[in-house]
Design a protein around this motif. Structure first.
Motif, PDB file in Angstrom:
ATOM      1  N   ILE A 238       0.853  -1.191   0.000  1.00 60.72           N
ATOM      2  CA  ILE A 238       0.000   0.000   0.000  1.00 60.72           C
ATOM      3  C   ILE A 238       0.886   1.237   0.000  1.00 60.72           C
ATOM      4  O   ILE A 238       1.872   1.312   0.745  1.00 60.72           O
ATOM      5  CB  ILE A 238      -0.945   0.017   1.212  1.00 60.72           C
ATOM      6  N   PHE A 239       0.549   2.204  -0.821  1.00 64.26           N
ATOM      7  CA  PHE A 239       1.292   3.462  -0.920  1.00 64.26           C
ATOM      8  C   PHE A 239       0.320   4.626  -0.786  1.00 64.26           C
ATOM      9  O   PHE A 239      -0.724   4.629  -1.430  1.00 64.26           O
ATOM     10  CB  PHE A 239       1.997   3.539  -2.283  1.00 64.26           C
ATOM     11  N   PRO A 240       0.619   5.632   0.034  1.00 66.44           N
ATOM     12  CA  PRO A 240       1.701   5.710   1.009  1.00 66.44           C
ATOM     13  C   PRO A 240       1.208   5.248   2.367  1.00 66.44           C
ATOM     14  O   PRO A 240       0.096   4.723   2.480  1.00 66.44           O
ATOM     15  CB  PRO A 240       2.025   7.208   1.018  1.00 66.44           C
ATOM     16  N   PHE A 241       2.006   5.503   3.401  1.00 69.23           N
ATOM     17  CA  PHE A 241       1.584   5.224   4.778  1.00 69.23           C
ATOM     18  C   PHE A 241       0.853   6.463   5.286  1.00 69.23           C
ATOM     19  O   PHE A 241       1.434   7.352   5.904  1.00 69.23           O
ATOM     20  CB  PHE A 241       2.794   4.890   5.647  1.00 69.23           C
ATOM     21  N   ASN A 242      -0.447   6.529   4.990  1.00 64.37           N
ATOM     22  CA  ASN A 242      -1.265   7.685   5.361  1.00 64.37           C
ATOM     23  C   ASN A 242      -2.622   7.199   5.873  1.00 64.37           C
ATOM     24  O   ASN A 242      -2.854   6.001   6.030  1.00 64.37           O
ATOM     25  CB  ASN A 242      -1.430   8.638   4.168  1.00 64.37           C
ATOM     26  N   GLY A 243      -3.524   8.140   6.131  1.00 63.79           N
ATOM     27  CA  GLY A 243      -4.841   7.769   6.636  1.00 63.79           C
ATOM     28  C   GLY A 243      -5.608   6.877   5.688  1.00 63.79           C
ATOM     29  O   GLY A 243      -6.225   5.882   6.104  1.00 63.79           O
ATOM     30  N   ASN A 244      -5.596   7.225   4.400  1.00 60.18           N
ATOM     31  CA  ASN A 244      -6.291   6.387   3.419  1.00 60.18           C
ATOM     32  C   ASN A 244      -5.715   4.982   3.392  1.00 60.18           C
ATOM     33  O   ASN A 244      -6.442   3.989   3.281  1.00 60.18           O
ATOM     34  CB  ASN A 244      -6.193   7.003   2.027  1.00 60.18           C
ATOM     35  N   GLY A 245      -4.391   4.897   3.481  1.00 59.08           N
ATOM     36  CA  GLY A 245      -3.747   3.588   3.454  1.00 59.08           C
ATOM     37  C   GLY A 245      -4.132   2.725   4.642  1.00 59.08           C
ATOM     38  O   GLY A 245      -4.382   1.521   4.500  1.00 59.08           O
ATOM     39  N   LEU A 246      -4.204   3.340   5.814  1.00 56.18           N
ATOM     40  CA  LEU A 246      -4.599   2.583   7.005  1.00 56.18           C
ATOM     41  C   LEU A 246      -6.059   2.154   6.915  1.00 56.18           C
ATOM     42  O   LEU A 246      -6.404   1.022   7.276  1.00 56.18           O
ATOM     43  CB  LEU A 246      -4.362   3.436   8.252  1.00 56.18           C
ATOM     44  N   GLU A 247      -6.927   3.046   6.425  1.00 58.49           N
ATOM     45  CA  GLU A 247      -8.333   2.666   6.285  1.00 58.49           C
ATOM     46  C   GLU A 247      -8.528   1.586   5.226  1.00 58.49           C
ATOM     47  O   GLU A 247      -9.483   0.802   5.298  1.00 58.49           O
ATOM     48  CB  GLU A 247      -9.176   3.899   5.958  1.00 58.49           C
ATOM     49  N   ALA A 248      -7.617   1.538   4.262  1.00 58.63           N
ATOM     50  CA  ALA A 248      -7.711   0.511   3.225  1.00 58.63           C
ATOM     51  C   ALA A 248      -7.594  -0.892   3.806  1.00 58.63           C
ATOM     52  O   ALA A 248      -8.125  -1.855   3.239  1.00 58.63           O
ATOM     53  CB  ALA A 248      -6.619   0.731   2.176  1.00 58.63           C
ATOM     54  N   LEU A 249      -6.942  -1.017   4.952  1.00 63.36           N
ATOM     55  CA  LEU A 249      -6.773  -2.338   5.563  1.00 63.36           C
ATOM     56  C   LEU A 249      -8.114  -2.978   5.896  1.00 63.36           C
ATOM     57  O   LEU A 249      -8.234  -4.205   5.921  1.00 63.36           O
ATOM     58  CB  LEU A 249      -5.920  -2.220   6.825  1.00 63.36           C
ATOM     59  N   ASP A 250      -9.131  -2.142   6.161  1.00 65.71           N
ATOM     60  CA  ASP A 250     -10.461  -2.679   6.440  1.00 65.71           C
ATOM     61  C   ASP A 250     -11.185  -3.122   5.173  1.00 65.71           C
ATOM     62  O   ASP A 250     -12.223  -3.785   5.255  1.00 65.71           O
ATOM     63  CB  ASP A 250     -11.320  -1.624   7.148  1.00 65.71           C
ATOM     64  N   CYS A 251     -10.671  -2.734   4.022  1.00 60.86           N
ATOM     65  CA  CYS A 251     -11.363  -2.981   2.752  1.00 60.86           C
ATOM     66  C   CYS A 251     -10.757  -4.123   1.957  1.00 60.86           C
ATOM     67  O   CYS A 251     -11.380  -4.626   1.015  1.00 60.86           O
ATOM     68  CB  CYS A 251     -11.335  -1.708   1.893  1.00 60.86           C
ATOM     69  N   ILE A 252      -9.562  -4.523   2.317  1.00 60.44           N
ATOM     70  CA  ILE A 252      -8.849  -5.558   1.562  1.00 60.44           C
ATOM     71  C   ILE A 252      -9.286  -6.939   2.018  1.00 60.44           C
ATOM     72  O   ILE A 252      -9.445  -7.197   3.214  1.00 60.44           O
ATOM     73  CB  ILE A 252      -7.334  -5.388   1.752  1.00 60.44           C
ATOM     74  N   SER A 253      -9.453  -7.829   1.078  1.00 61.63           N
ATOM     75  CA  SER A 253      -9.746  -9.218   1.394  1.00 61.63           C
ATOM     76  C   SER A 253      -8.436  -9.946   1.689  1.00 61.63           C
ATOM     77  O   SER A 253      -7.640 -10.211   0.776  1.00 61.63           O
ATOM     78  CB  SER A 253     -10.464  -9.901   0.222  1.00 61.63           C
ATOM     79  N   PHE A 254      -8.229 -10.273   2.958  1.00 57.50           N
ATOM     80  CA  PHE A 254      -7.000 -10.971   3.308  1.00 57.50           C
ATOM     81  C   PHE A 254      -7.094 -12.465   3.037  1.00 57.50           C
ATOM     82  O   PHE A 254      -6.146 -13.213   3.294  1.00 57.50           O
ATOM     83  CB  PHE A 254      -6.632 -10.670   4.762  1.00 57.50           C
ATOM     84  N   ASP A 255      -8.230 -12.893   2.490  1.00 59.92           N
ATOM     85  CA  ASP A 255      -8.294 -14.236   1.935  1.00 59.92           C
ATOM     86  C   ASP A 255      -7.567 -14.296   0.598  1.00 59.92           C
ATOM     87  O   ASP A 255      -7.109 -15.359   0.174  1.00 59.92           O
ATOM     88  CB  ASP A 255      -9.749 -14.658   1.731  1.00 59.92           C
ATOM     89  N   SER A 256      -7.465 -13.124  -0.061  1.00 63.57           N
ATOM     90  CA  SER A 256      -6.845 -13.058  -1.383  1.00 63.57           C
ATOM     91  C   SER A 256      -5.462 -12.419  -1.364  1.00 63.57           C
ATOM     92  O   SER A 256      -4.628 -12.710  -2.224  1.00 63.57           O
ATOM     93  CB  SER A 256      -7.747 -12.256  -2.338  1.00 63.57           C
ATOM     94  N   TYR A 257      -5.222 -11.523  -0.388  1.00 62.18           N
ATOM     95  CA  TYR A 257      -3.977 -10.755  -0.377  1.00 62.18           C
ATOM     96  C   TYR A 257      -3.231 -10.929   0.936  1.00 62.18           C
ATOM     97  O   TYR A 257      -3.828 -11.038   2.006  1.00 62.18           O
ATOM     98  CB  TYR A 257      -4.271  -9.265  -0.593  1.00 62.18           C
TER      99      TYR A 257
END
Length: 214
Positions: free
Chosen positions: A8-27
């Motif tokens: 994820i680029f960069p290490f910012n607020g959007n990047g941290l919130e993206a962690l809730d949106c990513i499927s960790f079954d796939s990534y």
């Protein structure tokens, strides 16, 4: 099937919130890339851009941008120098995606977002929580949409825009490229390129500045 490695680029607020949106079954999250060597995290690895070119098999979600830097999003993302096929789109499981909605590459769609029938979301777009994009609306490439924004049907938002949280946009109008819409604004008329809109109803501060100069 092996999980895909993700940066994820960069290490910012959007990047941290993206962690809730990513499927960790796939990534499998490798970590973040950031250009600021002073950024530190106790929870995640932070790398330089070199990792993107060393491991070309890694996928990327690039979510830079703020009210002060949004016009440079295209330049910043392009400067990563990676193939478009490496970008992913992340959609929160609690987002509602309607019939015939189209979402581009490298988009981040957060929790509670509603995209209704035939909406079109371009490439490299971020939509923050609880915003609603109604039927047949279009959001241009590289645009950022804040939280709790309501975009009525048939509206066209240009590229590289920043739509502040709490904004309401009437149906059937257009917002020009590289426009900034301030927090909580009500947009009732067409907006030209490079505008700075604030208020209820919103007025273009850039146009007022130009009048004074003239």
């Amino acid at each position: 099937m092996a999980k895909k490695k993700l940066i994820i680029f960069p290490f910012n607020g959007n990047g941290l919130e993206a962690l809730d949106c990513i499927s960790f079954d796939s990534y499998d999250l490798v970590g973040f890339v950031d250009d600021n060597p002073l950024k530190k995290s106790e929870d995640y690895e932070i790398y330089t851009r070199e990792i993107l070119h060393t491991f070309k098999e890694f996928y990327v979600l690039a979510v830079p941008g703020s009210p002060t830097s949004f016009r440079k999003r295209k330049e910043i993302i392009s400067s990563l120098g990676i193939a478009s096929s490496r970008f992913i789109t992340a959609t929160h499981p609690n987002a509602s995606i309607g019939r015939n909605v189209k979402i581009g590459t490298n988009c981040l769609i957060m929790a509670g977002v509603v995209l209704t029938s035939n909406a079109r979301i371009g490439n490299h777009v971020c939509i923050l929580p609880n915003s609603v994009i109604h039927h047949e609306s279009v959001v241009g490439d590289y645009t950022l949409i804040g939280s709790n924004v309501a975009v009525a049907g048939g509206t066209i938002i240009g590229s590289n825009c920043y739509i502040g949280s709490g904004t309401n946009i009437i149906n059937g109008i257009s917002i020009g490229d590289a426009s900034l819409i301030g927090l909580g604004s009500n947009i009732l008329t067409n907006v030209p390129d490079d505008a700075k809109m604030v208020g209820n109803p919103a007025r273009n501060l850039n146009a007022q500045v130009n009048k004074v100069v003239l």
